[in-house]
Write a protein that holds these residues in place. Structure first.
Motif, PDB file in Angstrom:
ATOM      1  N   THR A 155      -5.152   9.460  10.680  1.00  0.00           N
ATOM      2  CA  THR A 155      -6.158   8.625   9.254  1.00  0.00           C
ATOM      3  C   THR A 155      -4.915   8.743   8.224  1.00  0.00           C
ATOM      4  O   THR A 155      -4.253   9.196   7.975  1.00  0.00           O
ATOM      5  CB  THR A 155      -7.175   9.755   8.865  1.00  0.00           C
ATOM      6  N   VAL A 198       0.104   5.494   1.241  1.00  0.00           N
ATOM      7  CA  VAL A 198      -1.041   5.882   1.836  1.00  0.00           C
ATOM      8  C   VAL A 198      -0.639   7.278   2.048  1.00  0.00           C
ATOM      9  O   VAL A 198       0.502   7.935   2.091  1.00  0.00           O
ATOM     10  CB  VAL A 198      -1.384   5.309   3.288  1.00  0.00           C
ATOM     11  N   GLU A 246      -8.711   4.820  10.876  1.00  0.00           N
ATOM     12  CA  GLU A 246      -8.670   6.133  11.370  1.00  0.00           C
ATOM     13  C   GLU A 246      -8.582   5.863  12.929  1.00  0.00           C
ATOM     14  O   GLU A 246      -9.651   5.066  13.281  1.00  0.00           O
ATOM     15  CB  GLU A 246      -9.798   6.953  10.833  1.00  0.00           C
ATOM     16  N   ARG A 283       0.957  -1.043  -0.103  1.00  0.00           N
ATOM     17  CA  ARG A 283      -0.038   0.057   0.222  1.00  0.00           C
ATOM     18  C   ARG A 283       0.992   1.334   0.173  1.00  0.00           C
ATOM     19  O   ARG A 283       2.049   1.304   0.540  1.00  0.00           O
ATOM     20  CB  ARG A 283      -1.045  -0.114   1.215  1.00  0.00           C
ATOM     21  N   ARG A 290      -5.034   7.164   4.259  1.00  0.00           N
ATOM     22  CA  ARG A 290      -5.951   7.042   3.015  1.00  0.00           C
ATOM     23  C   ARG A 290      -5.242   6.532   1.842  1.00  0.00           C
ATOM     24  O   ARG A 290      -4.193   6.877   1.698  1.00  0.00           O
ATOM     25  CB  ARG A 290      -6.579   8.187   2.637  1.00  0.00           C
ATOM     26  N   ASP A 291      -5.733   5.594   1.162  1.00  0.00           N
ATOM     27  CA  ASP A 291      -5.118   4.643   0.031  1.00  0.00           C
ATOM     28  C   ASP A 291      -6.260   5.277  -1.192  1.00  0.00           C
ATOM     29  O   ASP A 291      -7.166   4.903  -1.176  1.00  0.00           O
ATOM     30  CB  ASP A 291      -5.075   3.322   0.093  1.00  0.00           C
ATOM     31  N   ALA A 292      -5.539   6.024  -2.169  1.00  0.00           N
ATOM     32  CA  ALA A 292      -6.259   6.442  -3.092  1.00  0.00           C
ATOM     33  C   ALA A 292      -7.709   7.307  -2.612  1.00  0.00           C
ATOM     34  O   ALA A 292      -8.613   6.847  -3.360  1.00  0.00           O
ATOM     35  CB  ALA A 292      -6.634   5.200  -4.280  1.00  0.00           C
ATOM     36  N   GLY A 293      -7.600   8.147  -1.813  1.00  0.00           N
ATOM     37  CA  GLY A 293      -8.670   8.679  -1.106  1.00  0.00           C
ATOM     38  C   GLY A 293      -9.532   7.747  -0.259  1.00  0.00           C
ATOM     39  O   GLY A 293     -10.721   8.395   0.339  1.00  0.00           O
ATOM     40  N   LYS A 294      -9.324   6.461  -0.273  1.00  0.00           N
ATOM     41  CA  LYS A 294     -10.434   5.740   0.836  1.00  0.00           C
ATOM     42  C   LYS A 294      -9.584   5.523   1.929  1.00  0.00           C
ATOM     43  O   LYS A 294      -8.485   5.445   2.262  1.00  0.00           O
ATOM     44  CB  LYS A 294     -10.610   4.343   0.182  1.00  0.00           C
ATOM     45  N   VAL A 295     -10.354   5.694   3.083  1.00  0.00           N
ATOM     46  CA  VAL A 295      -9.807   5.628   4.516  1.00  0.00           C
ATOM     47  C   VAL A 295      -9.388   4.087   4.586  1.00  0.00           C
ATOM     48  O   VAL A 295     -10.286   3.024   4.536  1.00  0.00           O
ATOM     49  CB  VAL A 295     -10.899   5.982   5.468  1.00  0.00           C
ATOM     50  N   VAL A 296      -8.086   3.806   5.229  1.00  0.00           N
ATOM     51  CA  VAL A 296      -7.707   2.433   5.446  1.00  0.00           C
ATOM     52  C   VAL A 296      -7.900   2.579   6.817  1.00  0.00           C
ATOM     53  O   VAL A 296      -8.375   1.282   7.202  1.00  0.00           O
ATOM     54  CB  VAL A 296      -6.350   2.556   4.917  1.00  0.00           C
TER      55      VAL A 296
END
Length: 264
Positions: A68, A36, A78, A34, A70-76
């Motif tokens: 927080t 992030v 938090e 990943r 995020r990977d490509a805008g998606k929360v991995v």
């Protein structure tokens, strides 16, 4: 063998001054595969952080802080973490024991106490998707039965060490290493085992922090003979002081007695 060179260590960082009421935070990216972006309390502080990279330090207000990733805008993940005033904290994003479970965050407070000039502080943390493990240093178990999310600290002579990880109480299979780990005098070296051995992503994140020093260090030479006894006494440090004093007193007494005989 996986070699970790000094050039590959994430930042030989001097400890910056900290304002009252603030803390220092490092974020360790322990998710192989990943990349992030990291934010603290909604503010992006690092982007494109790859696995084993250590981002920071970030100065934050003491208290509960929201971390927080995020990977490509998606929360991995938090999570809220507690940051003490004047503290120095590693925040590690990693897998729990179950490799398919969601990522977790584990925090470790960095101990910044001064060390002797010829010594170094070392922390090894178990943040990999594997059960309790033994961490071997130079072939011997130094940290036994370490669970996911746990770490251990030790002060050691500066030098290069061979480190590997095996299941607790077993000598095989070796789930990580052996890796050559240089430990520099006057620094805290932090080693985080991350990844999943089942899919061959086990690796380490390594970072260092500069510490203060105490004492004048051990002499480079002790010109008292060729045996190992003198070196052994020096290595024992202050605990051997009474014995050293006794030996010196004995030598002086013998010298006095010889002089008396000669005078006769």
């Amino acid at each position: 063998m996986l070699a970790v060179t000094v050039a590959g260590l994430s930042g030989l960082l001097a400890i910056p001054a900290r304002a009252a009421g603030n803390g220092q935070v490092f974020v360790v990216q322990g998710l192989p595969g990943r990349t992030v972006d990291i934010s603290v309390d909604g503010r992006t502080v690092a982007q494109g952080v790859k696995a084993t990279e250590v981002a920071g330090p970030f100065t934050v207000t003491a208290g509960q802080r929201k971390i927080t990733a995020r990977d490509a805008g998606k929360v991995v993940i938090e999570r809220m973490v507690s940051v003490g005033a004047g503290s120095n904290l590693d925040v590690v994003i990693h897998r729990p024991v179950a490799p398919t479970a969601p990522p977790v965050i584990t925090t470790y407070v960095n101990k910044l106490a001064a060390v002797p000039t010829d010594k170094a502080a070392l922390r090894v943390a178990h943040d990999a998707a594997v059960g309790p493990a033994d961490i071997r240093v130079n072939g011997k178990v130094l940290f036994a039965n370490v669970a996911n999310g746990e770490s251990l600290d030790v002060v050691v002579p500066a030098g290069k060490y061979s480190v590997d990880i095996v299941p607790a109480g077993a000598s095989s299979p070796v789930v990580l290493g052996p890796l050559a780990l240089p430990v520099r005098a006057g620094y805290l070296t932090r080693v985080f085992a991350v990844g999943d051995p089942n899919v061959k992503t086990m690796t380490v994140a390594v970072a260092t922090l500069r510490l203060g020093s105490t004492g004048t260090g051990k002499p480079d030479q002790v010109n008292t003979g060729t045996g190992g006894q003198a070196a052994d006494l020096m290595d024992r440090g202050s605990s051997s002081a009474p014995l050293v004093a006794l030996l010196i007193a004995g030598a002086l007494l013998a010298l006095v007695m010889v002089r008396k005989v000669v005078r006769r």
